[in-house]
Structures are given as structure tokens and as C-alpha cells.
Design an enzyme around this catalytic site. Structure first.
Site, short mmCIF file in Angstrom:
data_model
loop_
_atom_site.label_atom_id
_atom_site.label_comp_id
_atom_site.label_asym_id
_atom_site.label_seq_id
_atom_site.Cartn_x
_atom_site.Cartn_y
_atom_site.Cartn_z
N LYS A 20 0.80 -1.29 0.11
CA LYS A 20 -0.04 0.03 -0.11
C LYS A 20 0.76 1.17 0.11
O LYS A 20 2.16 1.32 0.42
CB LYS A 20 -1.02 -0.01 1.16
CG LYS A 20 -0.08 -0.13 2.43
CD LYS A 20 -0.92 -0.30 3.93
CE LYS A 20 -0.32 -0.34 5.00
NZ LYS A 20 -1.02 -0.98 6.20
N TYR A 56 13.69 31.57 5.15
CA TYR A 56 12.48 32.29 5.52
C TYR A 56 12.37 32.80 6.93
O TYR A 56 12.65 31.86 7.81
CB TYR A 56 11.16 31.74 5.08
CG TYR A 56 10.70 31.42 3.72
CD1 TYR A 56 10.59 32.75 3.01
CD2 TYR A 56 10.83 30.44 2.89
CE1 TYR A 56 10.11 32.64 1.68
CE2 TYR A 56 10.42 30.13 1.94
CZ TYR A 56 10.08 31.40 0.89
OH TYR A 56 9.82 31.35 -0.25
C1 PLP Z 1 -0.09 -1.65 7.28
C2 PLP Z 1 -0.76 -2.81 7.50
C3 PLP Z 1 0.08 -3.77 8.06
C4 PLP Z 1 1.51 -3.86 8.20
O1 PLP Z 1 1.97 -3.02 9.34
P1 PLP Z 1 3.56 -2.97 9.51
O2 PLP Z 1 3.46 -2.44 10.91
O3 PLP Z 1 3.97 -1.93 8.40
O4 PLP Z 1 3.98 -4.26 9.41
C5 PLP Z 1 -0.54 -5.00 8.66
N1 PLP Z 1 -1.94 -5.20 8.28
C6 PLP Z 1 -2.91 -4.24 8.32
C7 PLP Z 1 -4.25 -4.43 8.29
C8 PLP Z 1 -2.19 -2.78 7.67
O5 PLP Z 1 -2.77 -2.02 7.43
#
Ligand code: PLP
Length: 526
Positions: free
Chosen positions: A195, A420
Site C-alpha cells: 500500500k 524564510y
Molecule cells: C499496514 C498494515 C500492516 C503492516 O503493518 P507494519 O507495521 O508495517 O508491518 C498489517 N496489517 C494491516 C491491516 C495494515 O493496514
């Protein structure tokens, strides 16, 4: 071959890795370049061709090889180029652009093959030909001995690069995957989270690498991310964590399996699937065991959920899952245990209600390492894949390196301000360098005014002044450097976790914050 085990073991140990570095880059005219312009011998060529072939690609994409003379092979040239021609045919090369006097002199070795061949006496001759500008929609492997200077060819074919780049080491992704696999039973399945553009690393290339390493599922946040992966040739199971109501037809069309977290979503999806005459479309049921973000209540909703699922044939639950809120810290171990109990209770009812197997999963990266007895049938690897151990913020194998180059250096007198709103006043006469990266690229503005630093020629250079939108300034007073030198924002020697702690956030935000306009370059270290 009649060798005994001891001899095989001894000789295997003596094998040296073939030094190479395969880079994948976007080319012009929708070409993809695979570049190894450092060496050319037949074994490294074979590895590169194999790498090229293992990459899932759109149907009908032509494969082109740009190859120089093969030097110092120790094999008589006629035999060598005959062997080479066989190899290219086996590996499905469609076009060969061959450069060099020796390979050109042996063009008859390539006669009669289903490969379109062109020969050039030297690199200049190829560069002057208009064939390079006519390459379109192809996968191009560029492989030349150093003295042929094929980087000139890569330069020509490459989409023009921005000065700030994110280098992504795909071999490190594989090493991190294996690190987490080492905590797992061989039969436990693995979902890899890609993702948010693979936590900023670039979802398409990362997904190709993961598919190559046989992970069971990839997970994206929204349907569009899944569609992109399918269009780039990913065939592995893809889970969509947050399916929008407007994306259902894309889910069905591209075989993207949604997460279902509420009755409202379930009803809408059943309605849409029935409308399209779909049956047995796999879905993943999310239970809320304590995060209170999304999910069914495992204590209240399960009977109604089972009843609703049984009353239809459009969807079929393939897995049931939940998420730990604090697997990264021992402080939450009691809470995690409660979540796990709740999950087991809810998921058991669901499993028992259906004749087919339903997979259970609750561990994220930290959970895989911390709760080896809670892996169940499947686990979900996220941050760890990208090289950061969220339990201790240590680097496993560093994946991403964000680099840029010094645009300009100024000598600035003590008492002057930088940037800035005059937030940094210099206490001594200083050399101030400007870098073409700012908060719009993902460099957190809270790192300004000496809260954070980057590395220039291996030394720490503080950010001075407020970080601007597209540019920032660093203090290089004590660092020998000049305009055009590299600056590393994060990488092997300065981890994203360090930057995160300096600006009060988590490494996830640092990685996913790198803007799409920052060009990604992918490589494999073999
Ligand atoms: C993003 C996510 C993970 C992965 O989590 P990490 O801490 O990056 O290993 C696992 N399960 C779900 C439902 C997630 O949204």
C-alpha cells in the site's frame, strides 16, 4: 556427475558471486531499461536475461538486447558467439543491437535465428543511428564491457532524471523478506503490504520482486493501486484494504479481493456482485479487536455476519483477520494477548460456520517477530520489508536511499540569517549549501533549523533555516565539498528512523511522504 557430497560442498563454498548491479529505469517512449553497463561476460549476461524474463510484463512486449563484444571469455570467438546466439534464442530475445568489431565479424553466428539483428562497429555508430529513437514500448537490456561506455546509450534512452532521486535496492527487499521468513514455519502464508506505493519505495517494482519470491498475497490500500499492479503484469493474489463503494467494478474486473469491515460495505458489495452475475468472489473479513478503526465486532456481529454470508453466493470469505495495536512494544503485551483471545473466538465461529477453509491472520511485521506462536495460517509483513524493525527502529537491510546534489554554495558572514523568517542566525562565518529538495518532496519541515542533518561526503551537515517548498539549506562549513557533490538525505548511514525521531514522527511517515515527483531508480545487487 559422479561427484561425492563433500566435493560438491567444498566447491560450492568456493563459488564467488558474479559481481553485477542490475538497474531498472524508465526509458523514453514507454520503454523499460535494465542496465548493467559495467561488464559483459556470458554468465552475467545469462543472469541478466533470466532477470529480464522473470519480470512479469504486458503481453507482446518486445525484448531487445544491446550488447557489446564479450571480452576475455577465454573461448574461441566463433564458438562463443554461436553459444551466445543459442542463449538469446532460448531466452526469447526479439531484437539484438550488437556493438563492436568482434561480434560484428561473427554476424553469421546469428543467421537463421528468429531474432532481428543489427551490428555496429562501435558505440558512436549506434548513437548516430536513428534506431535508438525508434525503440518504443520495449523491455531493453543494456549490457556492455566497460570500455564501450554504454552509459552513453543509457543516458540517451533514459527518461531525464531530476536531481533528487530515491534509489531502491530490490535485493534488500528480498533479504528482509527472508529475515521475517526465518521466524515463520514454512507452511505459514505471507501477505506483503505494498500500500501507499510500497511505503514510498515504488509498488510496481517491489511487487514484481515479491511475486518472484512467491509471496502469497500483496495488499494495497485502494482499488486503483491494485489496478496499476494488474496492468503491469502482477498475477499474485491482491487484497484491497479499503475498497471504496465506487470501485467495485474494478475489483471484479481485475480480480482484486476486498477487505470487508461493515455490514454496509458487505451489503453493497453483494448487491454489486449479484448484479454482475458473479459468484464466489473472495473477500477478507476484518474484525475489530481493539484498534477501533475498522472491522466487525467479534463479540456482537458474528452470528449476523454468518447469516448474511450464508444467504448469498456472490461472495465467499477467504480469510478473517485483525490487527494488533501495539505489537511493537512490550508495554502492550497484555493488551495484545486480549486482542488475540478475542480474535480467536470470533474467527473460530466464522471458520466453523463454513465447510471451506478460511485463513486467519493477525500479525504485522512486529508481530511476526514478537509473537511467533500467533502467526496462525498467514501473516502480514509491512514496514519490516522496507528494512526497518519497528520494535527497535534498527535497520535490517536498508532498502531506500534518498539522494540529491548540491546546487550552490555561499559564504555567509556571522550574524546573517538563512532562509524564510530568519529562523537560523549564523554564529560564525559559514559555508551554506543549497539542495534541490524541500517539504514538497517529502523532506519534513520540522528538520530545519538544525533539528536534523543530511550527509555530505560522509559527514553530518545540519539543515539551517526553515526548509523551503522545493529547496533547503545545509551548513557545510567544516565539510570539504563543492557544487555538484552528492548529499544523502537518508540511506545506509542515516536511517529514516533517525530522521523520524528527530522530527517527532514514525519511520512510516518519512518513507511514505517521499513525493511521487522524486524519481525512483531500482537496482538489484547480486
Ligand atoms: C499496514 C498494515 C500492516 C503492516 O503493518 P507494519 O507495521 O508495517 O508491518 C498489517 N496489517 C494491516 C491491516 C495494515 O493496514
Amino acid at each position: 556427475m559422479g561427484l561425492d557430497d563433500d566435493t560438491i560442498e567444498e566447491r560450492l563454498r568456493a563459488l564467488e558471486p558474479v559481481a553485477m548491479r542490475l538497474e531498472v529505469k524508465d526509458g523514453q517512449n514507454d520503454c523499460t531499461l535494465i542496465n548493467d553497463s559495467y561488464n559483459s561476460d556470458i554468465s552475467s549476461l545469462d543472469i541478466a536475461l533470466d532477470f529480464m524474463n522473470r519480470r512479469p510484463e504486458k503481453e507482446g512486449r518486445q525484448r531487445t538486447l544491446i550488447l557489446s563484444d564479450i571480452l576475455q571469455s577465454g573461448v574461441e570467438p566463433h564458438a562463443l558467439y554461436t553459444q551466445l546466439a543459442d542463449l538469446l534464442e532460448q531466452r526469447g530475445i526479439n531484437n539484438l543491437l550488437a556493438v563492436g568489431g568482434v561480434i560484428s565479424a561473427h554476424m553469421n553466428c546469428f543467421a537463421g535465428l528468429p531474432i532481428c539483428c543489427r551490428f555496429f562497429a562501435n558505440t558512436d555508430a549506434l548513437l548516430q543511428d536513428d534506431i535508438l529513437s525508434r525503440l518504443e514500448h520495449q523491455l531493453i537490456l543494456i549490457k556492455g564491457a566497460r570500455k564501450f561506455h554504454f552509459e552513453r546509450i543509457t543516458d540517451r534512452l533514459e527518461k531525464k532524471v531530476h536531481e533528487t532521486i530515491l534509489e531502491v535496492n530490490l535485493s534488500a527487499i528480498a533479504q528482509n523478506l527472508n529475515y521475517y521468513r526465518s521466524f515463520m514455519k514454512p507452511e505459514t502464508k505471507m501477505i506483503c503490504m505494498v500500500k501507499a506505493d510500497a511505503y514510498g519505495a515504488g509498488a510496481v517494482e517491489v511487487a514484481k520482486t515479491l511475486q518472484d519470491h512467491n509471496v502469497d498475497y500483496l495488499a494495497v490500500a485502494v482499488a486503483d493501486e491494485g489496478v496499476t499492479l494488474r496492468e503491469k503484469g502482477i498475477t499474485q493474489g491482491i487484497m484491497v484494504m479499503n475498497p471504496e463503494m465506487s470501485s467495485f467494478s474494478a475489483l471484479f474486473q481485475y480480480n482484486l479481493e476486498p477487505e470487508i469491515y461493515s455490514f454496509r460495505l458487505l451489503d453493497a458489495l453483494i448487491y454489486a456482485a449479484e448484479h454482475e452475475g458473479i459468484t464466489n468472489f473472495p473477500v477478507h473479513i476484518k474484525l475489530d479487536t481493539g484498534m477501533h478503526r475498522l472491522g466487525f465486532d467479534p463479540e456482537k456481529d458474528i452470528p449476523r455476519l454468518i447469516e448474511r454470508l450464508k444467504r448469498q453466493t456472490a461472495l465467499i470469505p477467504r480469510s478473517v483477520f485483525s490487527h494488533f495495536v501495539g505489537s511493537d512494544s512490550d508495554d502492550f503485551d497484555d493488551f495484545s494477548a486480549k486482542q488475540y483471545e478475542l480474535f480467536l473466538k470470533g474467527s473460530k465461529q466464522l471458520q466453523e460456520a463454513f465447510p471451506h477453509p478460511i485463513l486467519r491472520h493477525i500479525c504485522n511485521s512486529a508481530g511476526i517477530e514478537h509473537f511467533p506462536d500467533r502467526h496462525l495460517e498467514m501473516v502480514r509483513l509491512g514496514l519490516g520489508l522496507y528494512g526497518i524493525n519497528s520494535r527497535n527502529n534498527e535497520t535490517i537491510h536498508n532498502v531506500s536511499t534518498l539522494r540529491t546534489t548540491i546546487l550552490q554554495i555561499h559564504d555567509v558572514k556571522a550574524g546573517e540569517s538563512v532562509g524564510y523568517s530568519r529562523k537560523t542566525i549564523l554564529e560564525r562565518d559559514s559555508r551554506i549549501a543549497s539542495l534541490p529538495i524541500g517539504y514538497a518532496d517529502g523532506l519534513n519541515r520540522l528538520l530545519g533549523n538544525r533539528k536534523g542533518y543530511c550527509l555530505v561526503n560522509g559527514q553530518k551537515a545540519d539543515y539551517v533555516g526553515n526548509i523551503c517548498m522545493d529547496v533547503c539549506m545545509i551548513d557545510v562549513t567544516d565539510i570539504p565539498c563543492e557544487e555538484g557533490d552528492l548529499a544523502t538525505i537518508f540511506g545506509d548511514e542515516l536511517s529514516p528512523a533517525e530522521l523520524a525521531s528527530r522530527c517527532g514522527t514514525i519511520p512510516y511517515e518519512i518513507l511514505t511522504g517521499i513525493a511521487p515527483r522524486v524519481k525512483r531508480i531500482f537496482f538489484e545487487d547480486k
